[in-house]
Motif scaffolding. Structure first.
Motif, PDB file in Angstrom:
ATOM      1  N   GLY A 100     -48.529   6.857  48.027  1.00 31.18           N
ATOM      2  CA  GLY A 100     -47.244   7.107  48.672  1.00 31.18           C
ATOM      3  C   GLY A 100     -46.064   7.100  47.726  1.00 31.18           C
ATOM      4  N   ALA A 101     -46.327   7.362  46.436  1.00 34.48           N
ATOM      5  CA  ALA A 101     -45.274   7.305  45.429  1.00 34.48           C
ATOM      6  C   ALA A 101     -45.132   8.645  44.717  1.00 34.48           C
ATOM      7  CB  ALA A 101     -45.595   6.219  44.396  1.00 34.48           C
ATOM      8  N   ILE A 102     -44.015   8.803  44.009  1.00 30.80           N
ATOM      9  CA  ILE A 102     -43.902   9.911  43.062  1.00 30.80           C
ATOM     10  C   ILE A 102     -44.266   9.373  41.683  1.00 30.80           C
ATOM     11  CG2 ILE A 102     -42.177  11.186  44.371  1.00 30.80           C
ATOM     12  CD1 ILE A 102     -40.064  10.145  42.344  1.00 30.80           C
ATOM     13  N   HIS A 103     -45.017  10.149  40.925  1.00 29.67           N
ATOM     14  CA  HIS A 103     -45.373   9.783  39.556  1.00 29.67           C
ATOM     15  C   HIS A 103     -44.579  10.692  38.615  1.00 29.67           C
ATOM     16  CE1 HIS A 103     -49.241   7.449  40.397  1.00 29.67           C
ATOM     17  NE2 HIS A 103     -48.811   7.848  41.596  1.00 29.67           N
ATOM     18  N   ILE A 104     -43.791  10.088  37.732  1.00 31.32           N
ATOM     19  CA  ILE A 104     -43.009  10.853  36.760  1.00 31.32           C
ATOM     20  C   ILE A 104     -43.132  10.167  35.404  1.00 31.32           C
ATOM     21  CG2 ILE A 104     -41.361  11.808  38.415  1.00 31.32           C
ATOM     22  CD1 ILE A 104     -39.436   9.572  37.728  1.00 31.32           C
ATOM     23  N   PRO A 113     -48.912   9.531  54.648  1.00 30.04           N
ATOM     24  CA  PRO A 113     -47.831   9.842  55.598  1.00 30.04           C
ATOM     25  C   PRO A 113     -46.466  10.035  54.957  1.00 30.04           C
ATOM     26  CG  PRO A 113     -49.219   8.070  56.443  1.00 30.04           C
ATOM     27  CD  PRO A 113     -49.656   8.321  55.035  1.00 30.04           C
ATOM     28  N   SER A 114     -46.216   9.385  53.816  1.00 26.47           N
ATOM     29  CA  SER A 114     -44.894   9.460  53.205  1.00 26.47           C
ATOM     30  C   SER A 114     -44.535  10.861  52.723  1.00 26.47           C
ATOM     31  CB  SER A 114     -44.804   8.486  52.021  1.00 26.47           C
ATOM     32  OG  SER A 114     -45.655   8.904  50.965  1.00 26.47           O
ATOM     33  N   GLN A 115     -45.541  11.707  52.451  1.00 22.46           N
ATOM     34  CA  GLN A 115     -45.257  13.038  51.927  1.00 22.46           C
ATOM     35  C   GLN A 115     -45.465  14.149  52.946  1.00 22.46           C
ATOM     36  OE1 GLN A 115     -48.018  15.546  50.983  1.00 22.46           O
ATOM     37  NE2 GLN A 115     -49.067  14.273  52.492  1.00 22.46           N
ATOM     38  N   SER A 116     -45.818  13.789  54.169  1.00 23.78           N
ATOM     39  CA  SER A 116     -46.185  14.809  55.155  1.00 23.78           C
ATOM     40  C   SER A 116     -45.003  15.665  55.608  1.00 23.78           C
ATOM     41  CB  SER A 116     -46.845  14.149  56.378  1.00 23.78           C
ATOM     42  OG  SER A 116     -45.949  13.260  57.018  1.00 23.78           O
ATOM     43  N   GLU A 117     -43.760  15.191  55.400  1.00 24.38           N
ATOM     44  CA  GLU A 117     -42.592  15.969  55.815  1.00 24.38           C
ATOM     45  C   GLU A 117     -42.127  16.950  54.736  1.00 24.38           C
ATOM     46  OE1 GLU A 117     -41.302  15.990  58.793  1.00 24.38           O
ATOM     47  OE2 GLU A 117     -42.665  14.444  59.516  1.00 24.38           O
TER      48      GLU A 117
END
Length: 406
Positions: free
Chosen positions: A338-342, A389-393
């Motif tokens: 549920g995170a962004i990796h940068i 779920p965090s990226q579904s939108e």
């Protein structure tokens, strides 16, 4: 994510084989790589084009005019030359297209470039398919433009993305959770909400399914029914159910048969899954392990740079509704976080760190996600793991994306 093929590649590498990779993520392999190129999704076609251009120079053969025009302004570096030289001078080589390729918006171009490289270097061409029965689905005609055995379908249907984008009046879902499984989860969710009727054949209930599905029909999991797999090698593997289905659940093929009979549709009179398998295998015929021919040459311009690029991967314990609900599997590291990796360069540019939450915007949709600094991610890219779920939108699995400090 594919341990059997990984084991074979590792054994080959330890025996002296050269393994090279072109990826959008700098993965840590458990075997040595001779050469690797890590590039953003919108640069993958350019990197593969450079390898092809180097191969053409080595072979001295002529290629289609369209390919020559595509490669005109492509620059070759020493890594491109090394990869081309290794393939060209190998007696037994294979070019493998992986999961990132098959979900890439420019798959057709990547397949054309890979096919030309394989042809000019006298290499085999193969796929590391997305799912365990992807090969079986293609051979059995579970695609809009082909019937069983690869016969052309005169009545071409819609792809799954086209079905969702066109917002049909009704949807029949078979073992899929659109808000987690689809390439563009936002479009998928909207299509479900706007449909007049959604019927879901599913082994599990969820809050999301209950919100848009008008009918839930319980079906067995893969371990509770008989069936057939065809793997990447073309091996046909039949199996029986290990345990009976729970409650009133039935194997999906039986539910489909009853629905077909209820609508008086032809071709739904099978008494067993064995009958379905036998008919399909007869239509498929002998399975040849050859992907080099019968592919329409597709040459289009490579993607233009469009700011930050999203990369999407699906951890192996998030691939379907069953693995996502397996308590033991969800305790492993191979799940969506549920995170962004940068990488640290992009993190510093946006004044972000591991302790922060970030705003993430794609296709005018904005969500908040935690930040993980990950040096495997190339510059100007944001890695997001799907089926969370965090990226579904958000929008599609690839494309332009914006991030900022919350």
């Amino acid at each position: 994510d594919q341990p059997i093929i990984n084991h074979r590649l590792r054994k080959a590498a330890l025996d002296g084989a050269s393994v090279m990779a072109l990826n959008p993520i700098d993965y840590e392999f458990n075997f040595p790589l001779d050469y690797k190129i890590i590039a953003a999704p919108n640069s993958i076609t350019r990197e593969l084009s450079a390898i092809l251009k180097a191969v053409i120079k080595l072979s001295g053969e002529k290629v289609e005019t369209a390919i020559t025009k595509l490669l005109k302004d492509v620059t070759i570096n020493k890594t491109h030359r090394a990869i081309a030289d290794t393939l060209f001078n190998s007696d037994d080589a294979i070019v493998l297209l992986g999961n990132f390729t098959t979900t890439h918006p420019q798959l057709a171009l990547l397949r054309t470039l890979s096919g030309e490289i394989a042809k000019l270097t006298h290499s085999k061409l193969g796929y590391l398919s997305e799912a365990v029965n992807s090969s079986g689905a293609w051979l059995a005609g579970a695609v809009p433009h082909r019937l069983a055995g690869g016969i052309k379908n005169s009545n071409i249907g819609l792809s799954s993305h086209e079905m969702l984008a066109q917002k049909l009046k009704a949807y029949l879902l078979l073992g899929v959770e659109p808000e987690l499984d689809c390439w563009d989860t936002r479009i998928a969710q909207q299509a479900m909400q706007d449909a007049d009727l959604v019927v879901a054949l599913t082994a599990f209930q969820s809050e999301a399914l209950n919100s848009y599905a008008d009918v839930l029909l319980p079906i067995a999991t893969f371990a509770e029914t008989s069936g057939t797999y065809i793997n990447n090698e073309g091996t046909v593997q039949c199996f029986n159910g290990a345990v009976p289905p729970q409650g009133e659940a039935r194997p999906a093929w039986k539910v489909l048969r009853v629905l077909g009979n209820s609508f008086n549709v032809d071709g739904f009179d099978y008494e067993s899954s064995t009958e379905v398998c036998d008919e399909s295998i007869k239509a498929i015929g002998k399975i040849e392990g050859d992907n080099t021919d019968q592919w329409q040459l597709t040459v289009t311009a490579g993607a233009k740079k469009q700011g930050l690029q999203r990369i999407t991967e699906t951890p192996m314990n998030m691939i379907d509704s069953l693995t996502r609900r397996a308590t033991s599997l969800q305790k492993t590291n191979d799940v969506a976080d549920g995170a962004i990796h940068i990488n640290s360069t992009l993190a510093e540019k946006n004044k972000l760190s591991n302790a922060d939450d970030a705003t993430v915007e794609q296709d005018k949709q904005q969500v908040t996600m935690k930040v993980i600094v990950d040096e495997r991610v190339p510059d100007n890219c944001v890695l997001i793991q799907s089926a969370h779920p965090s990226q579904s939108e958000l929008g599609g699995a690839f494309g332009s994306i914006k991030i900022g400090k919350r």
